[in-house]
Design a protein around this motif. Structure first.
Motif, PDB file in Angstrom:
ATOM      1  N   PHE A  19       0.832  -1.197   0.000  1.00  0.00           N
ATOM      2  CA  PHE A  19       0.000   0.000   0.000  1.00  0.00           C
ATOM      3  C   PHE A  19       0.872   1.254   0.000  1.00  0.00           C
ATOM      4  O   PHE A  19       0.546   2.250  -0.650  1.00  0.00           O
ATOM      5  CB  PHE A  19      -0.942  -0.011   1.208  1.00  0.00           C
ATOM      6  CG  PHE A  19      -2.062   0.975   1.095  1.00  0.00           C
ATOM      7  CD1 PHE A  19      -3.153   0.712   0.289  1.00  0.00           C
ATOM      8  CD2 PHE A  19      -2.019   2.184   1.788  1.00  0.00           C
ATOM      9  CE1 PHE A  19      -4.186   1.629   0.170  1.00  0.00           C
ATOM     10  CE2 PHE A  19      -3.049   3.109   1.678  1.00  0.00           C
ATOM     11  CZ  PHE A  19      -4.138   2.829   0.868  1.00  0.00           C
ATOM     12  N   GLY A  20       1.983   1.189   0.705  1.00  0.00           N
ATOM     13  CA  GLY A  20       2.904   2.316   0.744  1.00  0.00           C
ATOM     14  C   GLY A  20       3.431   2.666  -0.633  1.00  0.00           C
ATOM     15  O   GLY A  20       3.537   3.842  -0.998  1.00  0.00           O
ATOM     16  N   LYS A  21       3.748   1.633  -1.402  1.00  0.00           N
ATOM     17  CA  LYS A  21       4.234   1.888  -2.755  1.00  0.00           C
ATOM     18  C   LYS A  21       3.154   2.520  -3.611  1.00  0.00           C
ATOM     19  O   LYS A  21       3.424   3.376  -4.456  1.00  0.00           O
ATOM     20  CB  LYS A  21       4.707   0.578  -3.406  1.00  0.00           C
ATOM     21  CG  LYS A  21       6.067   0.141  -2.896  1.00  0.00           C
ATOM     22  CD  LYS A  21       6.511  -1.159  -3.528  1.00  0.00           C
ATOM     23  CE  LYS A  21       7.799  -1.646  -2.868  1.00  0.00           C
ATOM     24  NZ  LYS A  21       8.173  -2.998  -3.289  1.00  0.00           N
ATOM     25  N   ALA A  22       1.915   2.095  -3.400  1.00  0.00           N
ATOM     26  CA  ALA A  22       0.806   2.683  -4.147  1.00  0.00           C
ATOM     27  C   ALA A  22       0.683   4.165  -3.821  1.00  0.00           C
ATOM     28  O   ALA A  22       0.505   5.000  -4.709  1.00  0.00           O
ATOM     29  CB  ALA A  22      -0.484   1.942  -3.811  1.00  0.00           C
ATOM     30  N   VAL A  23       0.796   4.498  -2.546  1.00  0.00           N
ATOM     31  CA  VAL A  23       0.728   5.901  -2.142  1.00  0.00           C
ATOM     32  C   VAL A  23       1.895   6.668  -2.754  1.00  0.00           C
ATOM     33  O   VAL A  23       1.724   7.783  -3.258  1.00  0.00           O
ATOM     34  CB  VAL A  23       0.767   6.018  -0.604  1.00  0.00           C
ATOM     35  CG1 VAL A  23       0.811   7.480  -0.185  1.00  0.00           C
ATOM     36  CG2 VAL A  23      -0.454   5.336   0.004  1.00  0.00           C
ATOM     37  N   HIS A  24       3.055   6.048  -2.731  1.00  0.00           N
ATOM     38  CA  HIS A  24       4.239   6.645  -3.346  1.00  0.00           C
ATOM     39  C   HIS A  24       3.957   6.963  -4.816  1.00  0.00           C
ATOM     40  O   HIS A  24       4.221   8.066  -5.294  1.00  0.00           O
ATOM     41  CB  HIS A  24       5.421   5.671  -3.216  1.00  0.00           C
ATOM     42  CG  HIS A  24       6.725   6.251  -3.674  1.00  0.00           C
ATOM     43  ND1 HIS A  24       7.912   5.564  -3.534  1.00  0.00           N
ATOM     44  CD2 HIS A  24       7.036   7.428  -4.262  1.00  0.00           C
ATOM     45  CE1 HIS A  24       8.892   6.308  -4.025  1.00  0.00           C
ATOM     46  NE2 HIS A  24       8.400   7.443  -4.481  1.00  0.00           N
ATOM     47  N   GLY A  25       3.407   5.999  -5.506  1.00  0.00           N
ATOM     48  CA  GLY A  25       3.106   6.169  -6.916  1.00  0.00           C
ATOM     49  C   GLY A  25       2.160   7.334  -7.169  1.00  0.00           C
ATOM     50  O   GLY A  25       2.387   8.153  -8.048  1.00  0.00           O
ATOM     51  N   ARG A  26       1.119   7.398  -6.359  1.00  0.00           N
ATOM     52  CA  ARG A  26       0.162   8.494  -6.538  1.00  0.00           C
ATOM     53  C   ARG A  26       0.812   9.845  -6.271  1.00  0.00           C
ATOM     54  O   ARG A  26       0.532  10.823  -6.962  1.00  0.00           O
ATOM     55  CB  ARG A  26      -1.028   8.302  -5.597  1.00  0.00           C
ATOM     56  CG  ARG A  26      -2.072   7.345  -6.117  1.00  0.00           C
ATOM     57  CD  ARG A  26      -3.364   7.457  -5.313  1.00  0.00           C
ATOM     58  NE  ARG A  26      -4.017   8.747  -5.482  1.00  0.00           N
ATOM     59  CZ  ARG A  26      -4.840   9.064  -6.484  1.00  0.00           C
ATOM     60  NH1 ARG A  26      -5.111   8.168  -7.405  1.00  0.00           N
ATOM     61  NH2 ARG A  26      -5.399  10.256  -6.561  1.00  0.00           N
ATOM     62  N   ALA A  27       1.677   9.887  -5.271  1.00  0.00           N
ATOM     63  CA  ALA A  27       2.349  11.149  -4.944  1.00  0.00           C
ATOM     64  C   ALA A  27       3.228  11.590  -6.102  1.00  0.00           C
ATOM     65  O   ALA A  27       3.320  12.781  -6.414  1.00  0.00           O
ATOM     66  CB  ALA A  27       3.166  10.993  -3.669  1.00  0.00           C
TER      67      ALA A  27
END
Length: 235
Positions: A19-27
RNA sequence: UUUUCGAAUUA
């Protein structure tokens, strides 16, 4: 930005790298955010560090142009708590400034390995550099002594802690109780236990397991019921 | 809004 930082903190606590990577991607898609916020980069690195992904954390660290003390501390703490102390030391030495948190992070790393000589060396080092030890430093010293289990070393450290702080909060109290249990002195543990006002579950558990470990099963059970009478839920 | 601290539990 506030939302993203909050999400990253949650991912770190839950160790949820996916999930952290997904948030990273969106950022990253919001180009305006990417370069603008040092806090965001720091939160990102910390999230990866807490998920045990130090390679990625360092990659972010290398990529960002601007770093502050917190950026360095996140990397130091990340390596220290994953037990990669050599790397933690490398960044510790390379950092432009070392503050209380930098020292405490390294200390905690060595304390977890029970390396009391390194712990002693570091706490001398921080004094030599005019950094004042705080209660976190004290906890690291105490828990290192707990791992050694040597009564005299433990008592000596307790003496120094007493001189510096006098009264103990729950966490330092738990560490001391644990230390005295592991150094063979249930009695001293009990004195500390009784002098702590806001006992939490961990503090009770520390005392209960200490009693059980030394063959006082009945007293342990008695404490277990008393804890519930005082309104705390066992976990 | 971001960094350091305590107990027990599995392999």
């Amino acid at each position: 930005v506030y939302t993203i930082v909050g999400l990253l903190m949650c991912c770190g606590q839950l160790k949820h790298a996916r999930f952290g990577k997904a948030v990273h991607g969106r950022a990253m898609r919001k180009i305006t955010l990417v370069s603008s916020s040092l806090i965001l980069s720091n939160a990102l690195m910390d999230m990866y560090a807490k998920c045990g992904e130090m390679e990625i954390a360092v990659k972010v660290f290398d990529r960002i142009g601007e770093r502050d003390d917190i950026s360095w501390n996140i990397i130091i703490a990340g390596f220290a708590s994953s037990g990669e102390l050599d790397l933690a030391c490398r960044f510790f030495d390379k950092a432009p400034r070392r503050d209380l948190i930098s020292w405490n992070s390294l200390l905690a790393g060595y304390a977890r390995q029970g390396d009391l000589t390194m712990v002693a060396k570091l706490s001398e080092g921080m004094l030599a550099n005019n950094v004042r030890p705080d209660r976190v430093t004290a906890i690291a010293l105490v828990s290192a002594a707990a791992m050694i289990g040597e009564f005299n070393q433990g008592r000596c450290i307790h003496g120094r802690v007493l001189k510096a702080f006098g009264i103990h909060d729950v966490i330092l109290g738990s560490a001391l109780i644990d230390m005295y249990c592991k150094c063979g002195s249930i009695d001293r543990s009990f004195v500390i236990f009784n002098n702590i006002f806001n006992k939490d579950v961990t503090l009770w558990t520390t005392m209960i397991t200490g009693l059980a470990f030394h063959g006082f099963g009945n007293r342990a059970l008695e404490l277990f019921s008393r804890m519930q009478e005082e309104g705390l839920m066992p976990n």
